[in-house]
Design a protein around this motif. Structure first.
Motif, PDB file in Angstrom:
ATOM      1  N   GLY A 155       0.795  -1.226   0.000  1.00  0.00           N
ATOM      2  CA  GLY A 155       0.000   0.000   0.000  1.00  0.00           C
ATOM      3  C   GLY A 155       0.819   1.264   0.000  1.00  0.00           C
ATOM      4  O   GLY A 155       0.440   2.260  -0.603  1.00  0.00           O
ATOM      5  N   GLY A 156       1.970   1.266   0.655  1.00  0.00           N
ATOM      6  CA  GLY A 156       2.770   2.473   0.750  1.00  0.00           C
ATOM      7  C   GLY A 156       3.884   2.568  -0.279  1.00  0.00           C
ATOM      8  O   GLY A 156       4.658   3.522  -0.257  1.00  0.00           O
ATOM      9  N   ILE A 184      -1.666  -3.935 -10.485  1.00  0.00           N
ATOM     10  CA  ILE A 184      -3.084  -4.007 -10.119  1.00  0.00           C
ATOM     11  C   ILE A 184      -3.210  -3.462  -8.716  1.00  0.00           C
ATOM     12  O   ILE A 184      -2.629  -3.986  -7.762  1.00  0.00           O
ATOM     13  CB  ILE A 184      -3.600  -5.458 -10.170  1.00  0.00           C
ATOM     14  CG1 ILE A 184      -3.423  -5.989 -11.603  1.00  0.00           C
ATOM     15  CG2 ILE A 184      -5.053  -5.527  -9.723  1.00  0.00           C
ATOM     16  CD1 ILE A 184      -3.691  -7.468 -11.737  1.00  0.00           C
ATOM     17  N   THR A 185      -3.932  -2.382  -8.581  1.00  0.00           N
ATOM     18  CA  THR A 185      -4.085  -1.751  -7.280  1.00  0.00           C
ATOM     19  C   THR A 185      -5.442  -2.089  -6.695  1.00  0.00           C
ATOM     20  O   THR A 185      -6.408  -2.349  -7.410  1.00  0.00           O
ATOM     21  CB  THR A 185      -3.952  -0.218  -7.394  1.00  0.00           C
ATOM     22  OG1 THR A 185      -4.924   0.250  -8.310  1.00  0.00           O
ATOM     23  CG2 THR A 185      -2.551   0.172  -7.892  1.00  0.00           C
TER      24      THR A 185
END
Length: 189
Positions: A155-156, A184-185
């Protein structure tokens, strides 16, 4: 203890005195006559039961290898524990750890130790979980770290800067070779 026949689904043969597998001490399990079962010879029902056991008790990706018809299967005498075995002469390679309820695992480790001693085998079990390590150490096995399973908080990450230069370089190389590389988020919850 008399010879007892068990099926892969854990049912006890008529006339058997094994009623509760989790209370059966491993020293009553006879290591001398332990034999492997060719996974290719399992019936459809036996394979379905085995798949169910892997789903319930598998803790490593290799656990699912046991459903492939190649190789061998080792069932505990009570019929409730399973091991995926690749025999190689006097060596048994067991990837994917033990497929059994936690209560049965200490008995399984002791039984494997007996098999190693009685049949003069070298037994290597791969992909055991952290909570199984003490069981193997207490039984006298050498426990070695084999590989790494890192967990990265994606995520970061933004893939910028020198530490990620190699990733960008590999991504560009793959794209030049005609491969599609997509990140792919996960949408924020």
């Amino acid at each position: 203890m008399s010879d007892t026949a068990f099926s892969v689904d854990g049912t006890v043969a008529p006339g058997s005195n094994c009623r509760d597998s989790t209370r059966l001490p491993c020293d009553l399990w006879r290591a001398a006559g332990t034999v492997l079962t060719c996974r290719g010879s399992l019936s459809r029902h036996e394979r379905e039961v085995l798949e169910e056991k892997v789903f319930m008790f598998g803790r490593a990706p290799e656990s699912y290898d046991v459903v492939h018809p190649g190789g061998s299967l080792l069932k505990t005498p009570c019929g409730q524990g399973f091991l995926n075995v690749y025999p190689d002469g006097r060596h048994w390679h067991i990837p994917g750890g033990m497929l059994a309820a936690d209560e049965l695992k200490p008995s399984m480790v002791g039984w494997l130790r007996q098999i190693a001693e009685v049949q003069r085998r070298t037994i290597a079990v791969y992909s055991i979980t952290a909570d199984e390590v003490p069981l193997f150490r207490d039984a006298g096995y050498a426990v070695n770290k084999f590989g790494e399973e890192p967990v990265i908080d994606l995520g970061g990450l933004n893939w910028q800067g020198r530490p990620f230069e190699w990733i960008r370089r590999q991504t560009n190389f793959c794209r030049r070779q005609g491969l599609v590389v997509d990140e792919i988020t996960c949408p924020e919850a």
